[in-house]
Design an enzyme around this catalytic site. Structure first.
Site, PDB file in Angstrom:
ATOM      1  N   GLY A 105       2.913  -1.163   4.299  1.00 29.24           N
ATOM      2  CA  GLY A 105       2.896   0.256   3.968  1.00 29.24           C
ATOM      3  C   GLY A 105       4.293   0.732   3.631  1.00 29.24           C
ATOM      4  N   GLY A 106       4.959   1.317   4.624  1.00 28.66           N
ATOM      5  CA  GLY A 106       6.264   1.940   4.430  1.00 28.66           C
ATOM      6  C   GLY A 106       7.258   1.097   3.642  1.00 28.66           C
ATOM      7  CG  HIS A 150      -5.791   1.768   5.563  1.00 29.96           C
ATOM      8  ND1 HIS A 150      -5.330   2.704   6.448  1.00 29.96           N
ATOM      9  CD2 HIS A 150      -4.772   0.898   5.357  1.00 29.96           C
ATOM     10  CE1 HIS A 150      -4.069   2.409   6.766  1.00 29.96           C
ATOM     11  NE2 HIS A 150      -3.704   1.317   6.114  1.00 29.96           N
ATOM     12  CB  SER A 195       5.613  -1.843  11.691  1.00 31.64           C
ATOM     13  OG  SER A 195       5.150  -0.548  12.029  1.00 31.64           O
ATOM     14  CG  ASN A 246      -1.708   1.188   1.470  1.00 36.61           C
ATOM     15  OD1 ASN A 246      -1.785   2.052   0.593  1.00 36.61           O
ATOM     16  ND2 ASN A 246      -2.332   1.294   2.637  1.00 36.61           N
ATOM     17  CD1 TRP A 247       3.272   1.161  -3.088  1.00 33.28           C
ATOM     18  CD2 TRP A 247       3.097   2.426  -4.930  1.00 33.28           C
ATOM     19  NE1 TRP A 247       3.856   0.478  -4.127  1.00 33.28           N
ATOM     20  CE2 TRP A 247       3.763   1.231  -5.267  1.00 33.28           C
ATOM     21  CE3 TRP A 247       2.869   3.377  -5.933  1.00 33.28           C
ATOM     22  CZ2 TRP A 247       4.206   0.964  -6.562  1.00 33.28           C
ATOM     23  CZ3 TRP A 247       3.298   3.114  -7.226  1.00 33.28           C
ATOM     24  CH2 TRP A 247       3.964   1.916  -7.543  1.00 33.28           C
ATOM     25  CE  LYS A 248      -0.160   3.131   4.893  1.00 33.57           C
ATOM     26  NZ  LYS A 248      -0.059   3.237   6.345  1.00 33.57           N
ATOM     27  CD  GLU A 286      -3.319  -2.744   7.605  1.00 31.39           C
ATOM     28  OE1 GLU A 286      -2.183  -2.919   7.148  1.00 31.39           O
ATOM     29  OE2 GLU A 286      -4.016  -1.754   7.344  1.00 31.39           O
ATOM     30  N   GLY A 300       2.751   2.102  10.853  1.00 33.44           N
ATOM     31  CA  GLY A 300       3.669   3.212  10.651  1.00 33.44           C
ATOM     32  C   GLY A 300       4.428   3.615  11.902  1.00 33.44           C
TER      33      GLY A 300
HETATM   34  P1  PGA Z   1       3.016   0.232   7.634  1.00 36.70           P
HETATM   35  O1  PGA Z   1       1.535   0.403   7.048  1.00 36.70           O
HETATM   36  O2  PGA Z   1       3.583  -1.038   7.047  1.00 36.70           O
HETATM   37  O3  PGA Z   1       3.753   1.461   7.186  1.00 36.70           O
HETATM   38  O4  PGA Z   1       2.886   0.125   9.119  1.00 36.70           O
HETATM   39  C1  PGA Z   1       0.662  -0.690   6.959  1.00 36.70           C
HETATM   40  C2  PGA Z   1      -0.683  -0.247   6.437  1.00 36.70           C
HETATM   41  O5  PGA Z   1      -1.170   0.812   6.842  1.00 36.70           O
HETATM   42  O6  PGA Z   1      -1.304  -0.927   5.595  1.00 36.70           O
END
Ligand code: PGA
Length: 262
Positions: free
Chosen positions: A241-242, A102, A220, A10-12, A174, A180
């Site tokens: 995410g990240g 999300h 994370s 997920n690139w957000k 999640e 994050g």
């Molecule tokens: P993260 O994000 O890996 O940066 O914690 C996960 C997500 O929000 O899907």
């Protein structure tokens, strides 16, 4: 049939459409270097809306072993909904998945379980696979109510969804406190809730659906911890995410099944 692991990035709200070309190409090179086998796992990228056409062209043009999807969808079919993007529009761009509910949508856009349910039903009608996100905040976790809280979200999301449609859904657990933050839930934490979600599906729909639905962990996730997560019975993949913005790291996560410590 065994569940095929799904590794979703997920690139957000990062990476514009020009940068997306480089990110997808670097990911494809890293996957090739690591001899990624698309029969063993599915690699999915989830860019912002504005990148989707570009990502589609790069992936289709080079026949890359990568799927793509969107981060959100409107609960409405079409019409006067300024700023929204419809399921039909996503399908037209070749999307096969869409993230729904999300925690950042729930938090910053007040999305309720009812909205999540409406979006999920519409996505399923259009043959888009919803990745329904659920998970508790820190206060709920500290009170020890995380399982019941998360199952309530699952029940809300699944209202009026029949078994044949439910079998196609992906659910992502999640925990909000792990998104994050660098704070990863332990593999046992992930298994506890993912297992409870599967049992909820079993009670509601029976064995066939419970055994077909893929349940992901997110929060994370890094390559270093992926094997310990993926060996858990009810963890069928991850929503990243990240770390999905780093093509080498994301490729290592995707090729978890051959990690040296697996
Ligand atoms: P993260 O994000 O890996 O940066 O914690 C996960 C997500 O929000 O899907």
């Amino acid at each position: 049939m065994p569940r095929k692991p799904l590794i979703a990035g997920n690139w957000k709200m990062n990476v514009n459409h020009i940068e997306s070309v480089g990110l997808v190409q670097k990911l494809a090179w890293a996957l090739t270097d690591l001899k990624f086998d698309p029969k063993k796992a599915e690699c999915l990228v989830i860019p912002p809306f504005t990148d989707l056409r570009t990502v589609q062209i790069v992936i289709e043009g080079d026949r890359l072993p990568i799927s793509w999807g969107a981060q959100d969808v409107s609960e409405h079919q079409n019409g006067a909904y300024t700023g929204d993007v419809s399921a039909d529009m996503l399908v037209k761009l070749g999307c096969t998945y869409v993230v729904i509910g999300h925690s950042e949508r729930r938090q910053y856009h007040n999305e309720s379980d009812r909205t999540v349910n409406e979006k999920s039903r519409l996505a399923l009608d259009k043959a888009l696979t919803p990745i329904i996100c659920v998970g508790e905040g820190l206060g709920v976790r500290r009170a020890g109510e995380h399982v019941e809280f998360t199952l309530d979200q699952v029940r809300g999301a699944l209202e009026d969804i029949a078994a044949d449609a439910a079998a196609k859904i992906v659910i992502a657990y999640e925990p909000v406190w792990a998104i994050g933050t660098g704070e990863v839930a332990t593999p046992d934490d992930a298994q506890e809730v993912c297992g409870a979600i599967r049992e909820e599906l079993r009670t509601r729909y029976g064995d066939d659906v419970a055994d077909a639905v893929r349940i992901l962990y997110g929060g994370s996730v890094k390559a270093s911890g992926i094997v310990a997560l993926m060996v858990k019975d009810d963890v069928d993949g991850v929503l990243v995410g990240g770390a999905s913005l780093d093509p080498q790291e994301f490729a290592l996560i995707t090729r978890f099944y051959e990690s040296p410590n697996s």
